[in-house]
Design a protein around this motif. Sequence first.
Motif, PDB file in Angstrom:
ATOM      1  N   HIS A 104       3.973  -7.589  11.712  1.00  0.00           N
ATOM      2  CA  HIS A 104       3.040  -7.250  10.487  1.00  0.00           C
ATOM      3  C   HIS A 104       3.513  -6.175   9.491  1.00  0.00           C
ATOM      4  CE1 HIS A 104       1.403  -2.956  12.401  1.00  0.00           C
ATOM      5  NE2 HIS A 104       2.626  -3.491  12.747  1.00  0.00           N
TER       6      HIS A 104
ATOM      7  N   ASN B 273       1.514 -12.534  10.288  1.00  0.00           N
ATOM      8  CA  ASN B 273       0.554 -11.493  10.380  1.00  0.00           C
ATOM      9  C   ASN B 273       0.848 -10.369   8.941  1.00  0.00           C
ATOM     10  OD1 ASN B 273      -0.988 -11.685  12.425  1.00  0.00           O
ATOM     11  ND2 ASN B 273       0.615 -10.735  13.736  1.00  0.00           N
TER      12      ASN B 273
ATOM     13  N   TYR C 260      -5.404 -13.028  11.392  1.00  0.00           N
ATOM     14  CA  TYR C 260      -3.898 -12.700  11.802  1.00  0.00           C
ATOM     15  C   TYR C 260      -3.871 -12.783  13.245  1.00  0.00           C
ATOM     16  CZ  TYR C 260      -6.186  -8.051  12.036  1.00  0.00           C
ATOM     17  OH  TYR C 260      -6.812  -7.179  12.513  1.00  0.00           O
TER      18      TYR C 260
ATOM     19  N   TYR D 272      -4.134  -1.226  15.537  1.00  0.00           N
ATOM     20  CA  TYR D 272      -4.314  -2.116  14.453  1.00  0.00           C
ATOM     21  C   TYR D 272      -5.490  -3.096  14.836  1.00  0.00           C
ATOM     22  CZ  TYR D 272       0.063  -0.004  13.216  1.00  0.00           C
ATOM     23  OH  TYR D 272       1.003   0.791  12.794  1.00  0.00           O
TER      24      TYR D 272
END
Lengths: 343, 426
Positions: free
Chosen positions: A48, A183, A220, B148
């Motif tokens: 990510h 991602n 994602y 996250y």
Amino acid sequence: MYEEIKMRVFLLFTMIIFNFYSCDFLKEKGLMTNVFEAKKYGDWVFTHRLAILNQHYFNKDEPILRPYLTWQLLAKFRVLGGGGDEAYSECLFYKVPYFDKKGKKPKVFGQILSKRISKNDKCSIEGDSIKKDLLTGVEDFKVFFSHKKVLAKKSKREIQPFVFTMSYSKEGKTYWSSFPLVNLNVDGIKWGKEKKIRFSQRKLGRYSSTEREGLFKAGYFWSDLEREDNEDFRVDLGHQKYIDGKAIRCEAWSKDCKKKQQSFCQNCRWGWYEVVGGKCEKFHDKFCGQDNCGIRGWPACPKGLQQEKLSYLKGHCQKSKEKAFCQEGLEKVCDGDGVVICL
Amino acid sequence: MKNFKIKLNFFLFLCLIPTFLMGFYFWFNKYSNELEGKNWIEKSNDLKNLIKTSEIIEKAWLEGQTDQLSKEEFVECKKELVANDNVDLSYLRCNPDFMKCFLKKLKGKIKYKRRGGAYKVSSVVPIEIGGRKHFGQVITRWSHKGKYVPNYSFALKLTSGKANLVFLMQNSCNEVFLPQRNYSYGGLSRITKNYWDNFNQSIFIDKFQVTFRDISEWKKVLRLPFEIPNKFIPSDSAFGLTIGEMKDYCSFKGKQLLQTHIWDAATYIPQDIRNKRKKIIRKGPYPWTKKRVSFLWKAKNNTDFKFKKKYCKKVFTKDCLSLIPFKRHSISSSSWSGVFQVLGGYPEAMKNPFNDGLNLKLSSFYFSASSSWHALGKRSYWNGFSFDTNRLGLKEELKFEKKLKVLEKLPSSEVRISFRCMRKLK
């Protein structure tokens, strides 16, 4: 007697061959090409954040040839794991092959090394690692990555955006390995030279949605729903009123307009709001919680950038006041931190 | 001689045993490495299949339809979601309920074809929540502790062969960006103290009013009881919430309750769309024309004005209640910036950082086209918690007609106030 000796010699011979065959894998410490590729696909797919290091090697469509026999750090992949936590980082290195003056073939072949480290560690060839994957006997190594399409003219290939691509030769065969980073979006790429492309600098315009700029627009991936960690990253578990002085500052700027600490506004459980004023003139502090700007006892609402030009008065607080507004009948006041509040 | 032979044999035996053991060890290593390599290759192929499957799922999520479903199955899903003809199909986009229905119809099996290959199948695995299995789970920053975690997403658990992953989908269908330019609050152009701009700010506004489906999902996550009012459906704009609850809902999604000046910016058409830094901002009262005269102006000023059915597409007034059914999640009239449900329909509460006394957009199906409330920037006061018109101070303006079909569902003195959210990104 003769038969017995024959039998023994046969047995000995068979065992020697068996041992040689078994020891064969010792010849090459590295992995097979397809295994290396398969491993890296799984290891990098949930990346990510990607840091491109030694950017001059990227998207050139030219093999990396210098400096001989040195390990070059190319990229750092920060990979998401289960439950929305970062699991680990991987560092990609390439050892440049050595050619003698006349030779077209390298005297010492190149090596591709992927080193897994803890999420907060720095990439270093000497440092400790969780695991290593090595591909040896490599030459003509090229590397490509961009958030836009890249045309490798010499190779007559089109490299897709957000797909980390490596090309190399091994044992006379050319390989193209593509690793989609599902991602990753523009915000997550850190270039070696260019500044990070910020969300606000992206071309958002009329009718733009919150779709991300990446391989997946709306989604994602995590490796799992469960987390390995138990730390609670959420901030602001209740409603914190600004006037009480308990509001949590999730982004703070110093007088010389440097971030005091890394912003953690993304972890505010109830969202965040920006205030006008503060220590820095250019950037404003952010707080966790509901935005009640303009109301008595809360920070004033931002009027925008253009409004700065209206200011003829000097002094940071006065300037800030002109950049903010409150509800009718309320007065704009700078608090101890220079934040404009409505009273 | 015999002794020597025994010794030689013994020596050979001693040499052979470790050699054999070493050989076996190396062979086993080589075999297990090969096996591990094979496993990695299989796993990466399975992952590739899952990513292909995710592409199909994402398409269905964003479009609110998919060719994986037959026509009949799609109609059945619409029925299950009570998304009949009076609900716009945009309601199905980024809608977890539609995804659940779609996956239930396919029993979690997604069929796809990879380039040059045969058809393959990947599975969406049901997730156990509170003892019951569901296709998908709402993941929010409110409920999940990870670093996250998105503010809001709908997660699916996918599996194919040796690989598993969790695919989180965000609601990117129902928010629109507010273009960066100079704006002003309210209807009057010349009061420059009401001028503001959003340069360097990324403001996103909900395209639609919050629905009962959204509220019901929110309450479910908070484990609070909630029931959609009788005779109303999930796609109806949510009403009956206090301003505090509205703010809490928006916060749950990482957003804020819509502010009046942001709404004005998103609805008043800029006179010169190309000039973002205009010093004087002129405004017209309607979201579909720059002119000051429209059918609503005529309805107000011409005594012989005749209301036509086609006007209901632009603004759903009281006149429309007897002409056409009320369309939920309607996209028939949009503002210049791309927000819907601008005038007419439900009254809408907002936060007013300029004037707390003007926090309710009253243009709604409570008023006929001739009402002066049907204009941009026209707002009234709502105390934020009561819905009884007698207590709202709106008694004069709201002359409810008991015969109106929509009002028959609630006590006639109660007003239905809806809302929407907005947020800033970075």
